[in-house]
Design a protein around this motif. Structure first.
Motif, PDB file in Angstrom:
ATOM      1  N   TYR A  25      38.384  -8.203   4.621  1.00 58.30           N
ATOM      2  CA  TYR A  25      38.296  -6.746   4.767  1.00 58.30           C
ATOM      3  C   TYR A  25      36.894  -6.318   5.198  1.00 58.30           C
ATOM      4  O   TYR A  25      36.751  -5.412   6.013  1.00 58.30           O
ATOM      5  N   ASP A  28      36.385  -7.108   8.915  1.00 58.73           N
ATOM      6  CA  ASP A  28      37.150  -6.193   9.765  1.00 58.73           C
ATOM      7  C   ASP A  28      36.616  -4.758   9.677  1.00 58.73           C
ATOM      8  O   ASP A  28      37.176  -3.851  10.272  1.00 58.73           O
ATOM      9  N   GLN A  30      36.683  -2.774   7.113  1.00 59.95           N
ATOM     10  CA  GLN A  30      37.565  -1.891   6.360  1.00 59.95           C
ATOM     11  C   GLN A  30      37.007  -1.443   5.009  1.00 59.95           C
ATOM     12  O   GLN A  30      37.629  -0.637   4.331  1.00 59.95           O
ATOM     13  N   GLU A  34      33.995   2.769   1.462  1.00 64.53           N
ATOM     14  CA  GLU A  34      35.069   2.759   0.465  1.00 64.53           C
ATOM     15  C   GLU A  34      34.491   2.996  -0.925  1.00 64.53           C
ATOM     16  O   GLU A  34      33.351   2.657  -1.199  1.00 64.53           O
ATOM     17  N   ARG A 127      45.607   0.326   8.683  1.00 63.94           N
ATOM     18  CA  ARG A 127      44.569   1.331   8.879  1.00 63.94           C
ATOM     19  C   ARG A 127      44.458   1.663  10.356  1.00 63.94           C
ATOM     20  O   ARG A 127      44.433   0.776  11.207  1.00 63.94           O
ATOM     21  N   MET A 130      42.472  -0.402  13.009  1.00 67.19           N
ATOM     22  CA  MET A 130      42.444  -1.810  12.604  1.00 67.19           C
ATOM     23  C   MET A 130      42.438  -2.684  13.853  1.00 67.19           C
ATOM     24  O   MET A 130      42.851  -2.256  14.927  1.00 67.19           O
ATOM     25  N   VAL A 157      40.247   8.037   5.736  1.00 65.60           N
ATOM     26  CA  VAL A 157      41.041   6.807   5.789  1.00 65.60           C
ATOM     27  C   VAL A 157      42.470   7.194   6.144  1.00 65.60           C
ATOM     28  O   VAL A 157      43.186   7.784   5.331  1.00 65.60           O
ATOM     29  N   LEU A 159      46.158   5.854   7.200  1.00 63.56           N
ATOM     30  CA  LEU A 159      47.028   4.684   7.208  1.00 63.56           C
ATOM     31  C   LEU A 159      48.306   5.003   7.969  1.00 63.56           C
ATOM     32  O   LEU A 159      48.897   6.066   7.779  1.00 63.56           O
TER      33      LEU A 159
END
Length: 169
Positions: A25, A28, A30, A34, A127, A130, A157, A159
């Motif tokens: 993660y 990438d 991501q 967070e 996501r 992505m 974020v 999705l």
């Protein structure tokens, strides 16, 4: 190249699963910005108690190369699934093991498990933004965009929902 074995994770696998999931993660992009999701990814024991954590293992070396969490609707980690659907989450491949079909093998194992349990479909979310390779993988496996399943767990974020029908019987 050695083969892959996909099996249910054992507690001895949990540290490797935690490490590779967070690493994948992070690689990438991501986990930028967070708020605690890295800790959720690393908590493999809780995921295993709420669903099925599967691992892809190099048959020659025994190294854990990837993992995924398979869940049913109503379980603690279910986000999208409704009646008759299963979902998988947190699909991750160790950055050092990418390009070997690990992600596809894990996704196929989840599809097989859902079919074994009599589910009519598999749902997942990805996501927005992505890696293109992940989107292509899911497209090759028959997943289609399902905008009514889109959602946002946190500001910034987004999705995207995907769904794949499973063969009856």
């Amino acid at each position: 190249m050695s083969g892959l074995l996909v099996r249910r994770a054992e507690s001895a696998d949990f540290p490797a699963v935690a490490r590779l999931t967070v690493a994948a993660y992070e690689a990438d992009g991501q986990l930028k910005g967070e708020h605690g999701y890295g800790a959720v990814l690393a908590d493999v024991g809780t995921r295993a108690a709420s669903g099925e954590v599967l691992v892809a293992v190099d048959e020659e070396t025994g190294a854990v190369l990837g993992s995924v969490t398979f869940v049913l609707p109503g379980s603690a980690y279910a986000e999208l699934s409704g009646p008759g659907e299963a979902e998988f989450r947190m699909l991750a491949v160790d950055p050092a093991g990418q390009g070997r079909g690990v992600g596809a093998a894990l996704a196929r194992a989840c599809l097989t498990r859902a079919a074994e349990l009599g589910c009519a479909a598999m749902v997942i979310c990805v996501r927005a933004g992505m890696a293109v390779s992940a989107h292509r993988l899911y497209e090759r496996l028959g997943f289609v965009r399902t905008p009514e399943k889109d959602w946002s767990p946190a500001p910034g974020v987004q999705l995207l929902g995907l769904r794949r029908e499973l063969a009856a019987g």
